[in-house]
Design a protein around this motif. Sequence first.
Motif, PDB file in Angstrom:
ATOM      1  N   GLY A 230       0.865  -1.177   0.000  1.00 26.19           N
ATOM      2  CA  GLY A 230       0.000   0.000   0.000  1.00 26.19           C
ATOM      3  C   GLY A 230       0.894   1.217   0.000  1.00 26.19           C
ATOM      4  N   CYS A 231       0.290   2.407  -0.008  1.00 27.61           N
ATOM      5  CA  CYS A 231       1.122   3.618   0.039  1.00 27.61           C
ATOM      6  C   CYS A 231       1.982   3.582   1.297  1.00 27.61           C
ATOM      7  N   ILE A 232       1.315   3.356   2.441  1.00 26.08           N
ATOM      8  CA  ILE A 232       2.051   3.334   3.707  1.00 26.08           C
ATOM      9  C   ILE A 232       2.992   2.130   3.770  1.00 26.08           C
TER      10      ILE A 232
ATOM     11  N   ASN B 110      -4.685   4.843   8.858  1.00 30.78           N
ATOM     12  CA  ASN B 110      -6.059   4.671   8.368  1.00 30.78           C
ATOM     13  C   ASN B 110      -6.457   5.893   7.555  1.00 30.78           C
ATOM     14  N   ASN B 111      -6.475   5.734   6.238  1.00 29.36           N
ATOM     15  CA  ASN B 111      -6.905   6.830   5.362  1.00 29.36           C
ATOM     16  C   ASN B 111      -8.263   6.517   4.737  1.00 29.36           C
ATOM     17  N   PHE B 112      -8.940   5.554   5.303  1.00 35.06           N
ATOM     18  CA  PHE B 112     -10.315   5.186   4.943  1.00 35.06           C
ATOM     19  C   PHE B 112     -10.467   4.607   3.540  1.00 35.06           C
ATOM     20  N   ASN B 113      -9.333   4.299   2.887  1.00 35.03           N
ATOM     21  CA  ASN B 113      -9.456   3.729   1.533  1.00 35.03           C
ATOM     22  C   ASN B 113      -8.155   3.061   1.108  1.00 35.03           C
ATOM     23  N   TYR B 114      -8.224   2.411  -0.032  1.00 33.87           N
ATOM     24  CA  TYR B 114      -7.035   1.810  -0.650  1.00 33.87           C
ATOM     25  C   TYR B 114      -6.381   2.880  -1.507  1.00 33.87           C
ATOM     26  N   GLY B 115      -5.404   3.559  -0.913  1.00 33.65           N
ATOM     27  CA  GLY B 115      -4.781   4.658  -1.636  1.00 33.65           C
ATOM     28  C   GLY B 115      -3.983   4.172  -2.844  1.00 33.65           C
ATOM     29  N   MET B 116      -3.187   3.154  -2.595  1.00 28.99           N
ATOM     30  CA  MET B 116      -2.235   2.689  -3.595  1.00 28.99           C
ATOM     31  C   MET B 116      -2.889   2.305  -4.919  1.00 28.99           C
ATOM     32  N   THR B 117      -4.042   1.697  -4.825  1.00 28.48           N
ATOM     33  CA  THR B 117      -4.690   1.226  -6.053  1.00 28.48           C
ATOM     34  C   THR B 117      -5.651   2.269  -6.622  1.00 28.48           C
TER      35      THR B 117
ATOM     36  N   ASP C 105      -4.925   0.470   6.444  1.00 24.04           N
ATOM     37  CA  ASP C 105      -6.215  -0.064   6.879  1.00 24.04           C
ATOM     38  C   ASP C 105      -6.640  -1.259   6.023  1.00 24.04           C
ATOM     39  N   GLY C 106      -6.374  -1.184   4.745  1.00 21.01           N
ATOM     40  CA  GLY C 106      -6.748  -2.296   3.865  1.00 21.01           C
ATOM     41  C   GLY C 106      -5.857  -3.494   4.112  1.00 21.01           C
ATOM     42  N   ASP C 107      -4.577  -3.230   4.173  1.00 19.57           N
ATOM     43  CA  ASP C 107      -3.586  -4.292   4.360  1.00 19.57           C
ATOM     44  C   ASP C 107      -3.804  -5.040   5.672  1.00 19.57           C
ATOM     45  N   LEU C 108      -4.028  -4.296   6.742  1.00 12.86           N
ATOM     46  CA  LEU C 108      -4.113  -4.924   8.063  1.00 12.86           C
ATOM     47  C   LEU C 108      -5.496  -5.467   8.393  1.00 12.86           C
TER      48      LEU C 108
HETATM   49  C1  TPP Z   1      -2.850 -10.070  -3.147  1.00  5.47           C
HETATM   50  C2  TPP Z   1      -2.970  -8.658  -3.564  1.00  5.47           C
HETATM   51  N1  TPP Z   1      -4.193  -8.163  -3.874  1.00  5.47           N
HETATM   52  C3  TPP Z   1      -4.306  -6.876  -4.255  1.00  5.47           C
HETATM   53  C4  TPP Z   1      -3.210  -6.066  -4.342  1.00  5.47           C
HETATM   54  C5  TPP Z   1      -3.367  -4.651  -4.796  1.00  5.47           C
HETATM   55  N2  TPP Z   1      -3.232  -3.685  -3.714  1.00  5.47           N
HETATM   56  C6  TPP Z   1      -2.064  -3.055  -3.496  1.00  5.47           C
HETATM   57  S1  TPP Z   1      -2.131  -1.983  -2.242  1.00  5.47           S
HETATM   58  C7  TPP Z   1      -3.765  -2.307  -1.972  1.00  5.47           C
HETATM   59  C8  TPP Z   1      -4.557  -1.605  -0.919  1.00  5.47           C
HETATM   60  C9  TPP Z   1      -3.753  -0.915   0.103  1.00  5.47           C
HETATM   61  O1  TPP Z   1      -4.586  -0.205   0.957  1.00  5.47           O
HETATM   62  P1  TPP Z   1      -4.113   0.214   2.401  1.00  5.47           P
HETATM   63  O2  TPP Z   1      -3.555  -0.945   3.118  1.00  5.47           O
HETATM   64  O3  TPP Z   1      -5.230   0.916   3.045  1.00  5.47           O
HETATM   65  O4  TPP Z   1      -2.877   1.180   2.127  1.00  5.47           O
HETATM   66  P2  TPP Z   1      -2.844   2.660   1.494  1.00  5.47           P
HETATM   67  O5  TPP Z   1      -2.448   2.502   0.069  1.00  5.47           O
HETATM   68  O6  TPP Z   1      -4.207   3.250   1.629  1.00  5.47           O
HETATM   69  O7  TPP Z   1      -1.807   3.370   2.285  1.00  5.47           O
HETATM   70  C10 TPP Z   1      -4.232  -3.270  -2.864  1.00  5.47           C
HETATM   71  C11 TPP Z   1      -5.620  -3.752  -2.904  1.00  5.47           C
HETATM   72  C12 TPP Z   1      -1.958  -6.641  -4.035  1.00  5.47           C
HETATM   73  N3  TPP Z   1      -0.819  -5.943  -4.101  1.00  5.47           N
HETATM   74  N4  TPP Z   1      -1.885  -7.923  -3.647  1.00  5.47           N
END
Ligand code: TPP
Lengths: 385, 285
Positions: B59-61, B129-136, B102-105
Amino acid sequence: MEKRNKTTLSGKHFLSGDLACAEGAIAAGCRFFGGYPITPATEIAERMARRLPEVDGVYIQMEDEIGSIAAVIGASYTGKKAMTATSGPGFSLMQENIGLAVMTEAPLVIVNIMRGGPSTGQPTMPGQQDVMQARWGSHGDYEIIAIAPSSVQEMFDLTIECFNLAETYRVPVLLLADEIIGHMWEKVEIPPREEITIINRKKPKAQPKEYKPFKPAKNLVPPMACFGEGYRFHATGLTHDEDGKPQTVSVEEQNKLVKRLCDKIRKNAEDIIKVEEVTLEDAEVAVIAYGITSRAALSAVRKARKKKIKAGLLRLITIWPFPGKLVAEIAGKVKAIIVPEMNYGQLVREVERAAKTTPVFLLSKLGEEPHRPAEIVSAIEEVLK
Amino acid sequence: MKESDLMLRHPLAAYLRQERMPHIWCEGCGNGVLLNSFFEALDKLKLDLDKVVVVSGIGCIGRAAGYVNVDSFHTTHGRAIPFATGVKLANPELEVVVISGDGDLFAIGGNHFIHAARRNVDIKVICANNFNYGMTGGQYGPTTPLGSWTTTTPYGSIEHPFNLVHLAAASGAVYVARWTTLQVRKLTDSIKKALGKEGFSFVEVISPCPEIYDRYNKLGTAVEVMKWFKLISQTQHGCTPENAEISKRQIIIGEFVDIKKPSYGRLLREMTTRVKESFQEKKAK
Ligand SMILES: Cc1ncc(C[n+]2csc(CCOP(=O)(O)OP(=O)(O)O)c2C)c(N)n1
Ligand SMILES: [Mg+2]
């Protein structure tokens, strides 16, 4: 349970394949096991849970196989020898992180006691159905080492070999056994501790400031620092340079890394590959087999010889990297090749690729019964007609 | 003056892998604030940096692991916690910190989170926690508030979000706190405290996502979001985690759990000692 009073066993023991595997791991120096119970590999976890605390090791039952392999990679990065053991469904769950272990060059061992698939399939029945998944299960280009034991003795010996290969090449190594080998009880002779060859990963000679975690030595394997040793390095599943810095768009770095990760296996294949050749010199028919199937194949080849049929056996101890060169040589000398497998045709494809124009026959078996020698003898007679 | 000169003079510069700069984060993103607080906490505790390990997911973080100047590992999506568990159990000397999203954890890695907390594994988890999947690119996730706009909730989210502090507390964490990126001092103190605790500690950091989530939800610029945090943050130490609400009206912040319980590592060591002693006795016989 038999009496134990040594850190590692030695002498003669009557063990199941799963138990011998656990003892082999401990003898190899494995001190971390992360796993999740699954038939027919559960006994490995149970033995490790009992044995590891005796030798100051750590057993943890994770919440699933994804967590298991992740924990094992983590433990490996602290310098511990680490392993997990599973079967088909769990092996499927591990695939993404097998790629992570390949990419971050984490030495570790994954045992897969194969059962009948697909899906939940036949949990208590044997199979050799994960042979191609072992090779190609994770995404991307990579090479893997997979070893197929064919006796309880080999469950012990080859588990040690798996750890040695993992440490030598900084790779995840797969021990691909089947339910029969896992659950079968046989005599195991364990040599005294001093006689067991143990290989440990190469440590960096560079000072922490100069250390590049993914800079390979001559054999294409980078010396490995561990967490907590003061090197302060970074590892990532992203494509990275020798420094471990992510290189997510560089064509050059992608080529360099992917090719090195593959080549460290390909170019060292001759050192890695182990086979057993039986009466192949003048053979007209070659049987190529591995694991439990190779036992029936050996018996069949001997029976055929008694009947004055020139049959030989190539037993693959190493399945991956596949000994393609050797198979091609054998194919050039024989009239036909027979591949008995407990699946609907997997390694036979690799044999066909190497054999080119020599006819290759699959002898497929699914379900409980392994091949009987007589069936293989009939097949030998049939192909010579 | 060059940017790099400025960085060299920053009192926390030693904690950052400067050669990895510039980072990938957007302007106004809260991840830098989180990282700064983490560095500050390390600095105040004077921890031996050779013994600190930072683990991130994807993710971004997730890129945080690559920016910290300690041993660090960027795992697969969702697997930072089980990786960290392996590290901590294999070498209890190490201080193991998970920094992830938030998505990852809590989506893909949710199961690992609750089990690590239940076991009370001695790791520290800091969640941006930025309330969304930032990276994607801004899809909804397990903390996206009901009714929020994201690229995959084009009609507003119809899913109930997790209350992370409630989840962490219910799962067995010994220390649970929540701050926004506005309360940097409190956040730093909490991270410090988490690092000092024995057992599974969790710090949630409500973090702006000005380019994606905040934009879709018309929350304004990064500065406006920080002002909004100021307006609606309400400190309630000791508040029952279940009632620690996050809504458009208020964000309850503070320390919610601070208890004592033997960590997994301690119980493991005690068991191993017991087993080894009786094993030695057997051996002697
Ligand atoms: C198995 C798998 N599924 C999907 C992805 C695509 N993916 C990369 S980051 C991410 C979400 C990250 O969200 P979060 O943990 O909230 O981090 P943020 O980017 O918001 O900081 C997803 C779905 C991936 N890398 N691996
Ligand atoms: Mg997020």
